[in-house]
Design a protein around this motif. Structure first.
Motif, PDB file in Angstrom:
ATOM      1  N   MET A   1       0.854  -1.199   0.000  1.00 44.36           N
ATOM      2  CA  MET A   1       0.000   0.000   0.000  1.00 44.36           C
ATOM      3  C   MET A   1       0.892   1.253   0.000  1.00 44.36           C
ATOM      4  SD  MET A   1      -3.080   0.832   2.690  1.00 44.36           S
ATOM      5  CE  MET A   1      -4.365  -0.269   2.163  1.00 44.36           C
ATOM      6  N   THR A   2       0.615   2.191  -0.865  1.00 44.90           N
ATOM      7  CA  THR A   2       1.427   3.413  -0.945  1.00 44.90           C
ATOM      8  C   THR A   2       1.155   4.307   0.258  1.00 44.90           C
ATOM      9  OG1 THR A   2       1.287   3.300  -3.345  1.00 44.90           O
ATOM     10  CG2 THR A   2       1.966   5.405  -2.393  1.00 44.90           C
ATOM     11  N   LYS A   3       2.229   4.704   0.919  1.00 44.63           N
ATOM     12  CA  LYS A   3       2.054   5.536   2.117  1.00 44.63           C
ATOM     13  C   LYS A   3       2.372   6.987   1.807  1.00 44.63           C
ATOM     14  CE  LYS A   3       2.659   4.850   6.891  1.00 44.63           C
ATOM     15  NZ  LYS A   3       3.192   3.962   7.872  1.00 44.63           N
ATOM     16  N   VAL A   4       1.501   7.895   2.275  1.00 44.58           N
ATOM     17  CA  VAL A   4       1.741   9.330   2.138  1.00 44.58           C
ATOM     18  C   VAL A   4       1.620   9.976   3.518  1.00 44.58           C
ATOM     19  CG1 VAL A   4       0.863   9.385  -0.245  1.00 44.58           C
ATOM     20  CG2 VAL A   4      -0.666   9.948   1.642  1.00 44.58           C
ATOM     21  N   PRO A  23      -9.987   5.416   0.715  1.00 47.00           N
ATOM     22  CA  PRO A  23     -10.771   4.593  -0.219  1.00 47.00           C
ATOM     23  C   PRO A  23     -10.068   4.377  -1.566  1.00 47.00           C
ATOM     24  CG  PRO A  23     -12.124   6.321   0.749  1.00 47.00           C
ATOM     25  CD  PRO A  23     -10.714   6.629   1.117  1.00 47.00           C
ATOM     26  N   ALA A  24      -9.101   5.255  -1.885  1.00 48.97           N
ATOM     27  CA  ALA A  24      -8.348   5.110  -3.139  1.00 48.97           C
ATOM     28  C   ALA A  24      -7.128   4.199  -2.952  1.00 48.97           C
ATOM     29  CB  ALA A  24      -7.910   6.482  -3.642  1.00 48.97           C
ATOM     30  N   GLY A  25      -6.990   3.613  -1.736  1.00 44.51           N
ATOM     31  CA  GLY A  25      -5.946   2.619  -1.517  1.00 44.51           C
ATOM     32  C   GLY A  25      -4.665   3.157  -0.902  1.00 44.51           C
ATOM     33  N   PHE A  26      -4.679   4.379  -0.377  1.00 45.97           N
ATOM     34  CA  PHE A  26      -3.471   4.939   0.228  1.00 45.97           C
ATOM     35  C   PHE A  26      -3.484   4.749   1.751  1.00 45.97           C
ATOM     36  CE2 PHE A  26      -3.847   7.268  -3.748  1.00 45.97           C
ATOM     37  CZ  PHE A  26      -2.542   7.236  -4.223  1.00 45.97           C
ATOM     38  N   LEU A 119       1.711  11.797  -8.461  1.00 47.47           N
ATOM     39  CA  LEU A 119       2.962  12.217  -7.826  1.00 47.47           C
ATOM     40  C   LEU A 119       3.621  11.123  -6.995  1.00 47.47           C
ATOM     41  CD1 LEU A 119       1.810  15.779  -6.715  1.00 47.47           C
ATOM     42  CD2 LEU A 119       3.269  15.211  -8.650  1.00 47.47           C
ATOM     43  N   SER A 120       2.847  10.117  -6.593  1.00 44.65           N
ATOM     44  CA  SER A 120       3.422   9.045  -5.764  1.00 44.65           C
ATOM     45  C   SER A 120       3.747   7.804  -6.581  1.00 44.65           C
ATOM     46  CB  SER A 120       2.470   8.668  -4.629  1.00 44.65           C
ATOM     47  OG  SER A 120       1.271   8.122  -5.157  1.00 44.65           O
ATOM     48  N   ALA A 121       3.503   7.862  -7.881  1.00 49.55           N
ATOM     49  CA  ALA A 121       3.718   6.668  -8.727  1.00 49.55           C
ATOM     50  C   ALA A 121       5.209   6.354  -8.866  1.00 49.55           C
ATOM     51  CB  ALA A 121       3.110   6.907 -10.096  1.00 49.55           C
TER      52      ALA A 121
END
Lengths: 121, 186
Positions: A1-4, A23-26, A119-121
């Motif tokens: 899971m991408t963490k911000v 909900p968008a998976g972050f 931007l997180s890709a």
């Protein structure tokens, strides 16, 4: 899971960002000001993107960005500003410090999600 | 033909503040109706948000005050499903946070409009307070008049209490700030 990491002194804004991004998976970590964010990042919090307010107590967002760029271990962390400020000189300073984007509050959740995905890709 | 005399700064400021207050609350689905002849103090003010500002030509405070109910209704759409109660202490803390941020967002709008007039405001971090019957001190400037709006049975009071230097003229200067909701990718 991408963490911000969302950095904002308003709990309401942090909750609003979490409600948009989860909900968008972050996975979303939180910091209440620039100092708190730097402390967490320097302690090893690994994130793909920092979303950062400007007008905050202790350490404002632009000064935090400058400090982040001077710390070798976290200097390359991508940063997006999310703020009520729209003044051209502030935007220019963020750009010069290597920010990836500038978004003016209040924000549309779907636009935030699409920007964070890019931007997180 | 001679040019029309420029409008007084206070007239332009009041127009910007009124427009941006309506826009700020419309962004959270709250429709406001301006009140033409308000009194001097709100009938019921339970929460207030404040932001201080300075610039070369004016300094002061923006304050907005209203009821628990109106601040609860004006939360961002994604958070409005969370119930809040005036009988729960932590909900007052939560709405004080929102009152701070809402004031910050309103001041951001005003500040961004003033960029086009060559005015650069520096703002403080916002703060908020709550109480059972908040009342306001006498404004620093005699020209300060609150702008009042209603939404249902709730009143919203907006104070832009500014000391304005006599030499200030507000005339468009061309430069524009980024707009609310705008995304700029670098």
């Amino acid at each position: 899971m991408t963490k911000v990491l969302i950095v904002d002194d308003s709990i309401t804004v942090r909750q609003q960002v979490i409600a948009a991004l989860k909900p968008a998976g972050f996975d979303v970590a939180e910091a209440a000001d620039g100092e708190d964010a730097l402390t967490q990042l320097l302690a090893g919090l690994a994130v793909r993107l920092v979303i950062c307010d400007v007008n905050m107590p202790k350490l404002n967002g632009l000064d935090m960005l400058e400090r982040l760029r001077s710390e070798a271990s976290i200097a390359s962390t991508p940063v997006m500003m999310l703020t009520t400020e729209g003044q051209p000189e502030y935007i220019a300073r963020a750009k010069a410090l290597g920010a990836k984007a500038w978004m003016v509050k209040p924000f549309k959740p779907e636009l935030l999600v699409s920007a964070v995905k890019k931007l997180s890709a | 033909m001679s040019e029309p005399a420029p409008l007084p700064p206070r007239t332009i400021l009041d127009r910007i503040i009124a427009e941006q207050t309506l826009a700020q609350f419309a962004a959270t689905d709250v429709a406001l109706t301006p009140v033409a002849h308000p009194g001097t103090q709100p009938a019921q003010a339970e929460l207030a948000g404040m932001v201080g500002f300075t610039s070369e030509s004016m300094r002061g405070t923006v304050m907005i005050a209203s009821t628990f109910s109106l601040f609860a209704r004006s939360r961002p759409a994604a958070l409005r499903d969370q119930p809040v109660s005036a009988y729960v202490a932590r909900d007052w803390l939560y709405l004080r946070d929102w009152a701070s941020e809402l004031t910050n967002q309103l001041v951001g709008r005003i500040k961004n409009r003033l960029v086009a007039f060559g005015v650069s405001l520096r703002v403080s971090t916002p703060t908020a307070l709550s109480g059972s019957a908040l009342a306001f001190a006498t404004p620093s400037s005699k020209r300060t008049k609150p702008l009042v709006f209603t939404s249902g049975s709730d009143e919203l009071w907006v104070f832009f209490d500014a000391i304005i230097e006599p030499e200030l003229e507000l005339s468009p200067q061309g430069e524009a700030a980024a707009e609310e909701g705008e995304l700029i990718l670098f």
